[in-house]
Design a protein around this motif. Structure first.
Motif, short mmCIF file in Angstrom:
data_model
loop_
_atom_site.label_atom_id
_atom_site.label_comp_id
_atom_site.label_asym_id
_atom_site.label_seq_id
_atom_site.Cartn_x
_atom_site.Cartn_y
_atom_site.Cartn_z
N ASN A 1 40.59 38.99 68.55
CA ASN A 1 41.03 38.34 69.79
C ASN A 1 40.65 36.86 69.83
OD1 ASN A 1 42.24 40.62 70.93
ND2 ASN A 1 40.26 41.38 71.62
N CYS A 2 40.81 36.20 68.67
CA CYS A 2 40.39 34.80 68.63
C CYS A 2 41.39 33.88 69.31
CB CYS A 2 40.18 34.36 67.18
SG CYS A 2 41.70 34.30 66.21
N GLY A 3 42.65 34.30 69.37
CA GLY A 3 43.66 33.47 70.03
C GLY A 3 44.24 32.39 69.14
N GLY A 4 43.90 32.41 67.85
CA GLY A 4 44.38 31.37 66.94
C GLY A 4 45.89 31.41 66.74
N CYS A 5 46.51 32.58 67.00
CA CYS A 5 47.96 32.71 66.81
C CYS A 5 48.73 32.14 67.99
CB CYS A 5 48.33 34.18 66.63
SG CYS A 5 47.72 35.23 67.95
N GLY A 6 48.01 31.82 69.08
CA GLY A 6 48.69 31.29 70.25
C GLY A 6 49.03 32.36 71.28
N TYR A 7 48.68 33.62 70.98
CA TYR A 7 48.92 34.69 71.95
C TYR A 7 47.58 35.11 72.59
CZ TYR A 7 53.67 35.09 70.36
OH TYR A 7 54.97 34.81 70.08
N ALA A 8 47.69 35.79 73.72
CA ALA A 8 46.47 36.16 74.45
C ALA A 8 45.86 37.41 73.84
CB ALA A 8 46.78 36.38 75.92
N GLY A 9 45.31 37.29 72.65
CA GLY A 9 44.63 38.42 72.03
C GLY A 9 45.52 39.20 71.09
N CYS A 10 44.88 40.13 70.36
CA CYS A 10 45.58 40.85 69.30
C CYS A 10 46.68 41.77 69.82
CB CYS A 10 44.59 41.64 68.46
SG CYS A 10 43.54 40.59 67.45
N SER A 11 46.48 42.40 70.99
CA SER A 11 47.50 43.33 71.47
C SER A 11 48.77 42.57 71.88
CB SER A 11 46.97 44.14 72.65
OG SER A 11 46.52 43.28 73.66
N ASP A 12 48.59 41.38 72.41
CA ASP A 12 49.75 40.56 72.77
C ASP A 12 50.50 40.13 71.51
OD1 ASP A 12 51.10 39.65 74.98
OD2 ASP A 12 50.22 37.65 74.91
N PHE A 13 49.72 39.80 70.48
CA PHE A 13 50.31 39.38 69.20
C PHE A 13 51.08 40.56 68.58
CE2 PHE A 13 49.69 38.43 64.55
CZ PHE A 13 50.57 37.38 64.50
N ALA A 14 50.50 41.77 68.70
CA ALA A 14 51.15 42.96 68.15
C ALA A 14 52.50 43.18 68.81
CB ALA A 14 50.25 44.19 68.34
N LYS A 15 52.55 42.94 70.13
CA LYS A 15 53.81 43.10 70.86
C LYS A 15 54.85 42.10 70.35
CE LYS A 15 55.28 43.59 75.62
NZ LYS A 15 55.26 42.55 76.64
N ALA A 16 54.40 40.85 70.17
CA ALA A 16 55.32 39.81 69.69
C ALA A 16 55.80 40.13 68.27
CB ALA A 16 54.63 38.45 69.73
N LEU A 17 54.89 40.70 67.46
CA LEU A 17 55.27 41.08 66.09
C LEU A 17 56.33 42.16 66.11
CD1 LEU A 17 51.98 41.31 64.00
CD2 LEU A 17 53.93 39.87 63.53
N ALA A 18 56.12 43.18 66.98
CA ALA A 18 57.05 44.30 67.05
C ALA A 18 58.42 43.84 67.51
CB ALA A 18 56.51 45.37 67.99
N GLU A 19 58.43 42.80 68.35
CA GLU A 19 59.72 42.28 68.81
C GLU A 19 60.31 41.29 67.82
OE1 GLU A 19 58.73 40.68 72.61
OE2 GLU A 19 58.38 42.65 73.49
N GLY A 20 59.60 41.05 66.74
CA GLY A 20 60.12 40.17 65.70
C GLY A 20 60.13 38.70 66.08
N LYS A 21 59.27 38.34 67.03
CA LYS A 21 59.27 36.94 67.48
C LYS A 21 58.51 36.03 66.52
CE LYS A 21 59.46 37.70 72.48
NZ LYS A 21 58.51 37.83 73.59
#
Lengths: 280, 191
Positions: free
Chosen positions: A64-84
């Motif tokens: 949950n470092c936020g380095g990807c620009g998303y609010a934590g790993c679960s948010d990033f996982a959602k964006a990944l699943a949506e192919g964003k």
């Protein structure tokens, strides 16, 4: 209040236990009723989420470092699943996790191997000041004042914004310049956003040598600004046995696919601004 | 029936934001754009109606007969928080479009003082004599909040385009604008 407490201590106040019991009963009753309603509503109104999100989340670093620009790993996982976003946006992902996420998503991700972050400046106190800065010790603030006190416009200001945000505590300010301990760095990328000069660069974690200067000025100008800045003499490029170094914009650029970590460039550099990540 | 006085009181002369100064946080925080201000206003109205619908009977038929009227604040917070939770889940299931447009505001206003304020003030308001009036009061308190926040959002959109002095640009101009709005609404309470 004090009188009340004193009276209470002397036993002058009788607690009306029936009212206490009634209050507790009312609150407990409401808690039970509302809890039951929430439970029921949750059961009936459960929304099916994409199972891919959970699977991807399992393979993320959970930092949950936020380095990807998303609010934590679960948010990033959602964006990944949506192919964003591509999974490579996460700097902390290691090889097999990338492959697993790629297979869940059914896409090909070029595995570039793990990386670490280095700071492309080694000036610090050896870089000349153009004025005396007496403001708040914060790179962003100092940068607002005519780009900071350093004569070189791409010099590390040494106020430690990157050190403050680093979740692994692997950045130190040594002689006025930030240095990354690459053994601890996970390449999360949080410091990349914190530096007003954008001095952070990612190199493969297997690489030993990197160019610790970002000045694109001509050699003569650099001479007047910094004692260790790259003067674009090109000695490193000429002496590299593998031809891995090319001069781009008055700076050497190392092609890490050709670099064999021989260290000739670092030893030939007259300004000693090609540094090694490995301590001797 | 005193429907009209309730409407006028809740929307204009006792406007929650501009006369009673409740709910200033979303009033200044979510008023950059008219769209988001409207979304926030609708969410607040929705929760206010629901709050009045539930807390008014609880106070009058549970707390007062048991002599526990002093527990009202803790009970109201408790009930409102649960209600918003339930509302969020129901919306997510049945009206996903509304959830995605309003959902982010719902958890924000759970513990907003305007919401708790409406639960408290509806009990002391002399015009309110029954559940119907209480719900009406909640509805139009929300409408008053929406009116204030949408007006301010419209003003802010215009203020951003003005060539103001740097020291006034942004938040200071907003504060001054909302001050004048409050003064204008104060005239309603003199009628």
């Amino acid at each position: 209040m004090l009188n009340y407490i004193l009276a209470f201590a002397e036993g002058g106040v009788t607690i009306q236990w029936n009212i206490v019991g009634l209050s507790v009963a009312v609150m407990a009753g409401m808690a039970v009723v509302l809890g039951a309603v929430i439970l029921l509503v949750n059961k009936f109104c459960h929304v099916e989420t994409d199972p891919k999100i959970d699977e991807i989340y399992e393979n993320l670093p959970h930092a949950n470092c936020g380095g990807c620009g998303y609010a934590g790993c679960s948010d990033f996982a959602k964006a990944l699943a949506e192919g964003k976003v591509p999974a490579t946006k996460c700097g902390q992902l290691k090889g097999d996790s990338v492959a697993k996420i790629a297979s869940i998503l059914g896409v090909e991700i070029a595995d570039e191997g793990p990386t670490v972050t280095v700071i492309a400046c080694c000036g610090g106190n050896k870089a000349n000041d153009k004025f005396e800065y007496q403001g708040y010790c914060d790179c962003q603030y100092e940068n607002m004042l005519s780009g900071g006190r350093k004569a070189c416009s791409t010099a590390c200001l040494g106020d430690g914004n990157c050190k403050a945000v680093c979740p692994e505590n692997c950045i130190e300010i040594v002689d006025g310049c930030a240095v990354v301990n690459t053994d601890l760095c996970t390449s999360c990328g949080v410091c990349h956003g914190a530096c007003p000069k954008s001095l952070m660069e990612r190199i493969p974690s297997t690489a030993h040598y990197y160019v610790a200067c970002s000045s694109k000025c001509r050699g003569k100008d650099v001479m007047g600004q910094c004692k260790v800045g790259c003067i674009a003499c090109g000695l490193c490029a000429r002496n590299c046995p593998n031809g891995a170094i090319t001069m781009v914009d008055n700076l050497p650029k190392i092609d890490y696919s050709k670099c064999t970590n021989c260290g000739i460039c670092a030893s030939k550099c007259p300004r000693k601004c090609i540094l090694s990540t490995k301590k001797d | 029936m005193n429907i009209l006085p309730i409407i006028l009181a809740a929307v204009l002369s006792n406007n929650f934001v501009l006369i009673q100064f409740l709910g200033i946080c979303p009033f200044l925080g979510v008023s950059q754009k008219v769209d988001s201000a409207l979304g926030m206003g609708i969410a607040v109205t929705f929760v206010m109606v629901l709050t009045c619908l539930v807390t008014y009977p609880i106070y009058n038929y549970v707390l007062v007969p048991l002599g526990l009227a002093y527990l009202e604040i803790i009970v109201f917070i408790f009930v409102i928080a649960s209600l918003v939770q339930i509302l969020e889940m129901v919306l997510k299931k049945f009206i996903p479009a509304l959830y995605s447009s309003m959902g982010i505001y719902l958890p924000l206003i759970t513990t907003n003082c305007a919401i708790l304020g409406v639960a408290e003030l509806v009990l002391t308001e002399t015009l309110v004599t029954g559940l119907f009036e209480a719900v009406l009061y909640g509805l139009f308190a929300g409408v008053g909040f929406t009116l204030a926040i949408v007006l301010l959002a419209g003003l802010r959109e215009k203020l951003d385009k003005l060539p103001l002095a740097k020291c006034l640009k942004g938040f200071p101009a907003t504060m001054i604008a909302s001050c004048f709005m409050a003064m204008a609404f104060y005239a309603f309470s003199l009628i």
